[in-house]
Design an enzyme around this catalytic site. Structure first.
Site, PDB file in Angstrom:
ATOM      1  N   ASP A 181       0.904  -1.152   0.000  1.00 49.95           N
ATOM      2  CA  ASP A 181       0.000   0.000   0.000  1.00 49.95           C
ATOM      3  C   ASP A 181       0.937   1.194   0.000  1.00 49.95           C
ATOM      4  O   ASP A 181       1.586   1.479   1.007  1.00 49.95           O
ATOM      5  CB  ASP A 181      -0.872  -0.001   1.258  1.00 49.95           C
ATOM      6  CG  ASP A 181      -1.904   1.106   1.208  1.00 49.95           C
ATOM      7  OD1 ASP A 181      -1.520   2.271   0.951  1.00 49.95           O
ATOM      8  OD2 ASP A 181      -3.099   0.833   1.407  1.00 49.95           O
ATOM      9  N   HIS A 182       1.049   1.874  -1.140  1.00 47.55           N
ATOM     10  CA  HIS A 182       2.150   2.845  -1.244  1.00 47.55           C
ATOM     11  C   HIS A 182       2.001   4.013  -0.265  1.00 47.55           C
ATOM     12  O   HIS A 182       2.971   4.696   0.036  1.00 47.55           O
ATOM     13  CB  HIS A 182       2.363   3.301  -2.695  1.00 47.55           C
ATOM     14  CG  HIS A 182       1.419   4.361  -3.166  1.00 47.55           C
ATOM     15  ND1 HIS A 182       0.181   4.089  -3.667  1.00 47.55           N
ATOM     16  CD2 HIS A 182       1.549   5.714  -3.217  1.00 47.55           C
ATOM     17  CE1 HIS A 182      -0.412   5.222  -4.006  1.00 47.55           C
ATOM     18  NE2 HIS A 182       0.394   6.229  -3.743  1.00 47.55           N
ATOM     19  N   HIS A 244      -5.682   2.910   1.067  1.00 44.15           N
ATOM     20  CA  HIS A 244      -4.821   3.997   1.531  1.00 44.15           C
ATOM     21  C   HIS A 244      -5.420   4.755   2.724  1.00 44.15           C
ATOM     22  O   HIS A 244      -4.752   4.998   3.721  1.00 44.15           O
ATOM     23  CB  HIS A 244      -4.562   5.005   0.416  1.00 44.15           C
ATOM     24  CG  HIS A 244      -4.049   4.388  -0.847  1.00 44.15           C
ATOM     25  ND1 HIS A 244      -3.150   3.352  -0.864  1.00 44.15           N
ATOM     26  CD2 HIS A 244      -4.292   4.674  -2.152  1.00 44.15           C
ATOM     27  CE1 HIS A 244      -2.859   3.031  -2.123  1.00 44.15           C
ATOM     28  NE2 HIS A 244      -3.551   3.806  -2.926  1.00 44.15           N
ATOM     29  N   LYS A 345     -11.561  12.759  -6.999  1.00 43.56           N
ATOM     30  CA  LYS A 345     -10.815  13.224  -8.169  1.00 43.56           C
ATOM     31  C   LYS A 345     -11.392  14.565  -8.594  1.00 43.56           C
ATOM     32  O   LYS A 345     -12.542  14.886  -8.282  1.00 43.56           O
ATOM     33  CB  LYS A 345     -11.015  12.244  -9.329  1.00 43.56           C
ATOM     34  CG  LYS A 345     -10.558  10.823  -9.028  1.00 43.56           C
ATOM     35  CD  LYS A 345      -9.177  10.561  -9.546  1.00 43.56           C
ATOM     36  CE  LYS A 345      -8.757   9.115  -9.338  1.00 43.56           C
ATOM     37  NZ  LYS A 345      -7.331   8.982  -9.075  1.00 43.56           N
TER      38      LYS A 345
END
Ligand code: BG6
Length: 504
Positions: A181-182, A244, A345
């Protein structure tokens, strides 16, 4: 500095975008800093037929993700020599050719039988890859070690995540599986732990007695770009919130771990995730969730496409590009404290931050003062921490004004903030899984998200609100927040007109 064993990284789906865009630049940076072991091999594999040289060109020299004009050509050439490629017939067919190539490279480059397999393929083939690796004897740890890094999405629902966990566990041990999970690789996300557990001024206040509510915002100014096909089947809740943002929430909410080890930290994170109250009835879901979709607008004379006009998106799509969720945690520390988490977004700016809103003083001594303390942990950009507090305005009487105490990572001289993939790859190379999600964490997050997705899909009175690209989400988004409070919207609003509406 921990020791890094000699090893080989085998990337499945290596001809895809992630290898050139994220993995290779991160590995190149590690190489330049001397963080790769002396004996190190990167072996790409996928169904495309490429030679070693063609693959090097594709992911390194021609991809444009590493600015080669600024790099030392000798260094680039030395790095390129570590990169190889082996095609496979299909992810489901047998891996004897691949296993042979791995064995040959291992001999030639003395990588000590230590392997990391990185799954950057569509998730539908994760199981087959694990099974075939096991079949080829590559998941066993007899001569060296073997690790599996699994990219998101990890499942599409609770059921599919559970299924994937149990499938992988047939072939690899949990301790060999690294679910990436960056966000956990971001320095400022890790700093949440340090802010909380190394400062005696915050932790005593970090509970229901002093905190009124907690807000997490993830906003992106871009739309779905070229990923419309993927995104339309996913949506904001699956794409950002389930992984995230719930990871960030778990770090904000967890109890102090016994020690800073992978198991202890992850034990506390999973407890925090499990204590999120699961919403199941329609009335609660209706009251506590808002979804939206960006519609076309004009910003500074330029027409911005609406979501339904994006390439790969169904023109009647009901996939959310905005999700805001209010929830509670049923545990001792957080009883009664609302958490508000949103992601979207096409917002006015790109920002991710956590805002801790402290309660007002018990008795308001100074009339008109409205300076409740806030601690803002900025994940990006302008990574840092900001504390808002009241100060006296000079002059007669007691007028109170809000002031800032701030810290920015950019002020730290001589230190370098590692890119998320760099940090995570290096951790996996060293066998440190602290910043990777454990199977039970992922399932706990899905447990909470699943009923919201079900309700959004089948619920009776669900709405999809439109918001003009470039504004802070649907008109009613502030209605989610209790009392006279609103979302903190950093930065200016860039859109010409708001264009609020109800799409269905
Ligand atoms: C990815 C999502 O996981 O994270 C993308 O799939 C999103 O949709 C990206 O744009 C955001 O990452 P960051 O690090 O830019 O906040």
């Amino acid at each position: 500095m921990k020791k890094t064993d000699h090893q080989m990284l085998i990337i499945f789906g290596a001809s895809g975008d992630l290898t050139a865009r994220k993995l290779l630049p991160a590995l190149y940076d590690l190489f330049k800093l001397g963080d790769l072991p002396d004996n190190y091999v990167i072996l790409g594999t996928s169904r495309s037929s490429l030679s070693d040289e063609q693959f090097r060109k594709k992911v390194l020299t021609e991809s444009g993700y590493i600015d080669l004009d600024k790099e030392d050509p000798e260094q680039v050439a030395a790095f390129a020599k570590k990169i190889f490629y082996q095609s496979i017939e299909g992810y489901e067919s047998n891996y004897s050719m691949l296993a042979e190539r791995i064995s040959q490279l291992n001999e030639e480059h003395q990588t000590a039988h230590n392997y990391i397999f990185y799954l950057s393929t569509p998730p539908g083939v994760y199981k087959s890859i694990a099974e075939n690796l096991c079949g080829a004897g590559l998941s066993q740890e007899e001569q060296g070690w073997s690790r599996l890094i699994v990219e998101k999405p990890f499942g599409y629902s609770l059921e599919t995540a559970k299924q994937l966990n149990s499938q992988l566990l047939q072939y690899f041990q949990e301790s060999q599986i690294y679910r990436i999970d960056h966000y956990l690789g971001k320095e400022t996300v890790q700093n949440l732990l340090v802010t909380r557990f190394s400062n005696s001024i915050f932790e005593p206040l970090w509970n229901r007695n002093y905190i009124r509510h907690i807000e997490v915002t993830n906003a992106e100014s871009i739309g779905v770009e070229k990923r419309g096909g993927y995104y339309d089947k996913s949506g904001a809740l699956r794409d950002m919130f389930q992984n995230h943002l719930l990871q960030v929430v778990s770090l904000v909410a967890m109890e102090p771990p016994l020690e800073a080890t992978a198991e202890e930290i992850r034990n506390e994170k999973v407890k925090a995730l499990k204590s999120i109250r699961i919403m199941t009835d329609e009335a609660t879901l209706h009251e506590n969730t808002i979804r939206g979709q960006y519609v076309s607008t004009e910003i500074g004379g330029e027409k911005i496409k609406g979501y339904r006009e994006e390439e790969g998106v169904d023109p009647e799509s009901l996939t959310e590009t905005y999700a805001a969720i209010k929830f509670y945690m049923d545990n001792w520390r957080w009883k009664g404290v609302p958490f508000y988490v949103r992601t979207a977004k096409r917002m006015p700016t790109k920002v991710t931050e956590v805002v801790v809103h402290f309660k007002s003083t018990p008795h308001r001594l100074f009339a008109g003062s409205n300076t409740d303390n806030k601690l803002i942990i900025r994940i990006h950009p302008d990574e840092g921490v900001l504390l808002k507090f009241g100060v006296k305005v000079p002059g007669q009487g007691f007028l109170v004004e809000e002031a800032n105490l701030d810290f920015y990572y950019s002020q730290l001289k001589g230190s370098r903030v590692m890119e998320a993939y760099e940090r995570l790859l290096l951790d996996a190379m060293q066998g440190d899984a602290t910043l990777y999600a454990r199977g039970d964490e992922v399932e706990a997050a899905w447990q909470f998200v699943d009923p919201i997705l079900q309700y959004w899909k089948n619920g009776k009175d669900v709405r999809m609100y439109g918001y003009a690209a470039g504004v802070w989400g649907p008109e009613n988004s502030n209605a989610l927040i209790e009392g006279n409070y609103v979302w903190r919207n950093p930065g200016p609003n860039l859109a010409d007109h708001p264009g609020y509406c109800v799409l269905c």
